[in-house]
Design a protein around this motif. Structure first.
Motif, PDB file in Angstrom:
ATOM      1  N   SER A 148      41.267  10.184  25.397  1.00 51.48           N
ATOM      2  CA  SER A 148      41.214  11.189  26.473  1.00 51.48           C
ATOM      3  C   SER A 148      39.835  11.815  26.588  1.00 51.48           C
ATOM      4  O   SER A 148      39.600  12.638  27.450  1.00 51.48           O
ATOM      5  N   GLY A 149      38.914  11.461  25.698  1.00 53.59           N
ATOM      6  CA  GLY A 149      37.561  11.995  25.765  1.00 53.59           C
ATOM      7  C   GLY A 149      37.354  13.243  24.936  1.00 53.59           C
ATOM      8  O   GLY A 149      36.283  13.819  24.934  1.00 53.59           O
ATOM      9  N   ARG A 150      38.397  13.681  24.225  1.00 52.92           N
ATOM     10  CA  ARG A 150      38.255  14.867  23.375  1.00 52.92           C
ATOM     11  C   ARG A 150      37.724  14.474  22.005  1.00 52.92           C
ATOM     12  O   ARG A 150      38.003  13.381  21.498  1.00 52.92           O
ATOM     13  N   GLU A 151      36.966  15.403  21.392  1.00 49.99           N
ATOM     14  CA  GLU A 151      36.407  15.144  20.078  1.00 49.99           C
ATOM     15  C   GLU A 151      37.509  15.180  19.022  1.00 49.99           C
ATOM     16  O   GLU A 151      38.430  15.974  19.072  1.00 49.99           O
ATOM     17  N   GLU A 152      37.404  14.289  18.035  1.00 54.70           N
ATOM     18  CA  GLU A 152      38.308  14.293  16.895  1.00 54.70           C
ATOM     19  C   GLU A 152      37.519  14.763  15.681  1.00 54.70           C
ATOM     20  O   GLU A 152      36.340  14.486  15.545  1.00 54.70           O
ATOM     21  N   LEU A 210      29.680  11.548  16.800  1.00 54.51           N
ATOM     22  CA  LEU A 210      30.944  12.136  17.216  1.00 54.51           C
ATOM     23  C   LEU A 210      31.916  11.036  17.598  1.00 54.51           C
ATOM     24  O   LEU A 210      31.555  10.075  18.265  1.00 54.51           O
ATOM     25  N   GLN A 211      33.135  11.181  17.196  1.00 50.78           N
ATOM     26  CA  GLN A 211      34.164  10.221  17.550  1.00 50.78           C
ATOM     27  C   GLN A 211      35.101  10.880  18.547  1.00 50.78           C
ATOM     28  O   GLN A 211      35.496  12.028  18.375  1.00 50.78           O
ATOM     29  N   THR A 212      35.449  10.176  19.600  1.00 55.08           N
ATOM     30  CA  THR A 212      36.340  10.720  20.614  1.00 55.08           C
ATOM     31  C   THR A 212      37.594   9.863  20.701  1.00 55.08           C
ATOM     32  O   THR A 212      37.576   8.672  20.422  1.00 55.08           O
ATOM     33  N   ASP A 213      38.689  10.522  21.110  1.00 53.97           N
ATOM     34  CA  ASP A 213      39.909   9.754  21.333  1.00 53.97           C
ATOM     35  C   ASP A 213      39.895   9.203  22.764  1.00 53.97           C
ATOM     36  O   ASP A 213      38.946   9.379  23.502  1.00 53.97           O
TER      37      ASP A 213
END
Length: 59
Positions: free
Chosen positions: A54-58, A49-52
């Motif tokens: 802000s910690g949200r998933e992209e 999983l890749q996150t931005d």
């Protein structure tokens, strides 16, 4: 390697009264909702999983 993992609760009703099924490896029966299900590990993803920032998933 560790022992095979067991589910903690039924994915359909959430009850914890589970028993191994005679249907084969990874098969379980729930006594509360009278359903049978099978768990299967498919494998690891090529990339995690890749996150931005802000910690949200992209996606």
């Amino acid at each position: 390697m560790s022992e095979r993992a067991a589910p903690f609760y039924c994915p359909y009703c959430g009850d914890e009264d589970l028993r191994p099924s005679e249907q084969g490896h990874g098969a379980w029966e729930c006594a509360a909702c009278n359903r049978a299900f099978q768990l299967k590990f498919l494998g690891l993803l090529a990339r995690g999983l890749q996150t931005d920032s802000s910690g949200r998933e992209e996606i």
